[in-house]
Design a protein around this motif. Structure first.
Motif, mmCIF file in Angstrom:
data_model
loop_
_atom_site.group_PDB
_atom_site.id
_atom_site.type_symbol
_atom_site.label_atom_id
_atom_site.label_comp_id
_atom_site.label_asym_id
_atom_site.label_seq_id
_atom_site.Cartn_x
_atom_site.Cartn_y
_atom_site.Cartn_z
ATOM 1 N N THR A 117 0.845 -1.188 0.000
ATOM 2 C CA THR A 117 0.000 0.000 0.000
ATOM 3 C C THR A 117 0.884 1.243 0.000
ATOM 4 N N THR A 118 0.280 2.381 -0.216
ATOM 5 C CA THR A 118 1.046 3.627 -0.174
ATOM 6 C C THR A 118 1.632 3.854 1.217
ATOM 7 N N ALA A 119 1.022 3.232 2.244
ATOM 8 C CA ALA A 119 1.571 3.311 3.606
ATOM 9 C C ALA A 119 2.661 2.276 3.835
ATOM 10 N N GLY A 120 2.840 1.371 2.855
ATOM 11 C CA GLY A 120 3.919 0.401 2.944
ATOM 12 C C GLY A 120 3.530 -0.998 3.374
ATOM 13 N N ARG A 121 2.251 -1.223 3.703
ATOM 14 C CA ARG A 121 1.847 -2.536 4.212
ATOM 15 C C ARG A 121 1.651 -3.527 3.066
ATOM 16 N N ILE A 122 2.106 -4.738 3.268
ATOM 17 C CA ILE A 122 1.963 -5.794 2.273
ATOM 18 C C ILE A 122 0.611 -6.477 2.448
ATOM 19 N N PRO A 123 -0.110 -6.737 1.359
ATOM 20 C CA PRO A 123 -1.401 -7.432 1.464
ATOM 21 C C PRO A 123 -1.195 -8.899 1.795
ATOM 22 N N ALA A 124 -2.262 -9.538 2.232
ATOM 23 C CA ALA A 124 -2.186 -10.951 2.609
ATOM 24 C C ALA A 124 -2.057 -11.863 1.401
#
Length: 525
Positions: free
Chosen positions: A260-267
């Protein structure tokens, strides 16, 4: 049903084209194998097998063309083993001229129990479009029918809806063009003195191979996509067997390219028609990106991949640590739930605390390799997390870790604290001995995913005999019930369990269940 859909339409994703290009460069050329059907069978009641259904052979496959089928006639073709691929069959008409189209249904099944269930009765929460069933109309015969979709199956059931009173349909030469990124013949399988363990290993190897496609799929029947939780276990099993590092790199780059733009990786991510990240997020799955990278680095010493993806891994840890208090307590949120297992019938706080300790240790190893100047910050946080776990979550009276405001005692807490090596080796052995005494037999857990972690924790604690017995009681039970490949969900106390409302949508070849090959190679060979 415990696991629920997430819909996060407001989340925006990055797309790092350089990393996507690297992922594409490691896309495998799938190996294709023409597999002919083995026999003609019929369903029969047999209490030995799953849901009380097995099959009996009624004729060799060479006799298939002698069956002339008309309205409501049915035949079941058995391929002898689990297959993933494209189905084709020759069809002809006999009798008078073909004065009406042929209409027939074909249903694919991984287990006989699926054939015993009526698709129209399904009323679960997952889409019924996953049911592997097609209705086909053919105006002109003879022809060779090649179905466009890929199927995951052992059995193909053909039911003629109608021909006409003047002619019958004849089927012959059923073939599946099976696909996989790997070939099981290349694996040097261990020769085990224990016959049951040998079979458990063989079924695990077949499960892994059938899930290794364009990516490490979670299941070739359903969902046919790349999930982080499955990938972590598949990669470990792969290092013990096929050693296909290119497919691991492909999957790592896919996740690393689309946070995400916040840096979190999706599951999880989709790969067709193009790479697309899903809008589902799980606290532990994002952290397991670190584990996959660390496990890959330990196996390959590939500094290029580490340098490409270290910043992505670091971001997952930094985001997770935002949920850690100054005293070292992990605070979970509904917006970023921890998975641990499908079941929500147990408190997951302590297991989540252990997972962040587990992955932080791996991250620190990676930070040392890249000479990260902020290394000491992470080691200090690790000390706090460990200290909190030992002083606030470990109950010396019971000898077990507690979880949540109600100080609940559950298996998952003990298992993950063991895998994180929060206690010293002697204490860890006592912890798992106490777990076996007080919390076994296991109840409320129905995934090979969690059973893997329980089994590995027993091995890590030095309880080899107990670990082997659990492997036999769980994976061995699936084999006894007729498994050619291991299942997505299985509760030995309720074999027909489904998280979806009906077993007809259960995946009977699923990635996270393949790990006996890893466990056997690591702890028994």
């Amino acid at each position: 049903m415990a696991f629920t859909f997430q819909i996060n339409n407001d989340v925006q994703f990055q797309h790092n084209q350089a990393l996507l290009d690297k992922s594409a460069s490691y896309r495998p050329i799938l190996k294709e194998t023409k597999v002919k059907a083995a026999s003609i069978v019929a369903l029969e009641r047999d209490t030995q097998y799953l849901e009380g259904w097995g099959v009996k052979q009624i004729a060799p496959i060479e006799r298939l063309s002698s069956y002339e089928l008309k309205r409501d006639d049915q035949i079941i073709i058995d391929f002898g083993d689990h297959q993933v691929g494209q189905f084709s069959i020759n069809i002809n008409a006999v009798g008078s001229p073909m004065d009406a189209p042929l209409c027939f249904k074909i249903k694919f099944a991984e287990m006989p129990a699926e054939l015993a269930r009526k698709s129209e009765d399904y009323d679960g929460w997952l889409s019924k479009s996953w049911i592997q069933e097609e209705t086909v109309h053919l105006d002109v015969l003879p022809t060779t029918l090649t179905l466009p979709r890929r199927y995951s199956f052992r059995y193909a059931e053909i039911t003629v809806v109608d021909t006409s009173p003047k002619w019958r349909a004849v089927f012959s030469n059923p073939v599946v063009t099976a696909t996989s990124a790997v070939d099981t013949a290349t694996v040097h399988q261990p020769e085990l003195a224990d016959v049951q363990l040998q079979r458990i290993y063989e079924v695990g190897l077949k499960t892994l191979a059938d899930c290794m496609q364009d990516v490490f799929e979670d299941g070739p029947k359903r969902d046919r996509r790349l999930w982080i939780g499955d990938l972590r276990l598949q990669a470990l099993a792969n290092y013990a067997t096929f050693k296909d590092t290119d497919l691991v790199k492909r999957c790592l780059y896919l996740f690393g390219a689309m946070p995400t733009t916040a840096g979190r990786i999706p599951a999880n991510v989709f790969t067709k028609p193009t790479a697309v990240p899903d809008d589902t997020f799980l606290f532990d799955y994002s952290l397991f990106f670190i584990s996959i990278l660390a496990d890959y680095e330990a196996f390959s010493s590939d500094k290029t991949v580490l340098n490409d993806l270290y910043r992505v891994a670091k971001k997952q840890m930094d985001l997770a640590l935002e949920q850690v208090t100054s005293e070292g307590k992990l605070k979970l949120t509904e917006e970023n739930p921890v998975f641990i297992d499908w079941s929500n019938d147990f408190d997951k706080e302590t297991a989540g605390q252990a997972i962040i300790i587990y992955t932080l240790k791996q991250f620190i190893t990676l930070a040392e390799l890249v000479n990260d100047t902020s290394l000491e910050t992470y080691t200090a946080i690790l000390r706090k997390l460990n200290q909190y776990a030992k002083t606030q979550l470990f109950d010396s009276q019971s000898g077990l870790f507690v979880s949540g405001d109600q100080r609940e005692v559950n298996v998952a807490s003990q298992v993950w604290m063991t895998l994180a090596h929060v206690l010293d080796p002697e204490q860890t052995t006592v912890l798992m001995q106490t777990t076996v005494t007080k919390l076994f037999p296991i109840t409320g857990i129905a995934t090979p995913y969690m059973y893997h972690h329980i089994t590995e924790a027993l091995f890590e604690a030095g309880l080899k005999q107990e670990a082997v017995q659990l492997m036999k009681d769980y994976w061995g039970k699936m084999v006894t019930l007729g498994a050619d490949t291991y299942w997505e969900a299985f509760d030995p106390n309720q074999p027909d369990y489904s998280p979806y409302g009906s077993p007809i949508l259960n995946s009977y070849c699923h990635a996270w269940s393949c790990t006996p090959v890893y466990l056997i190679n690591k702890y028994l060979v």
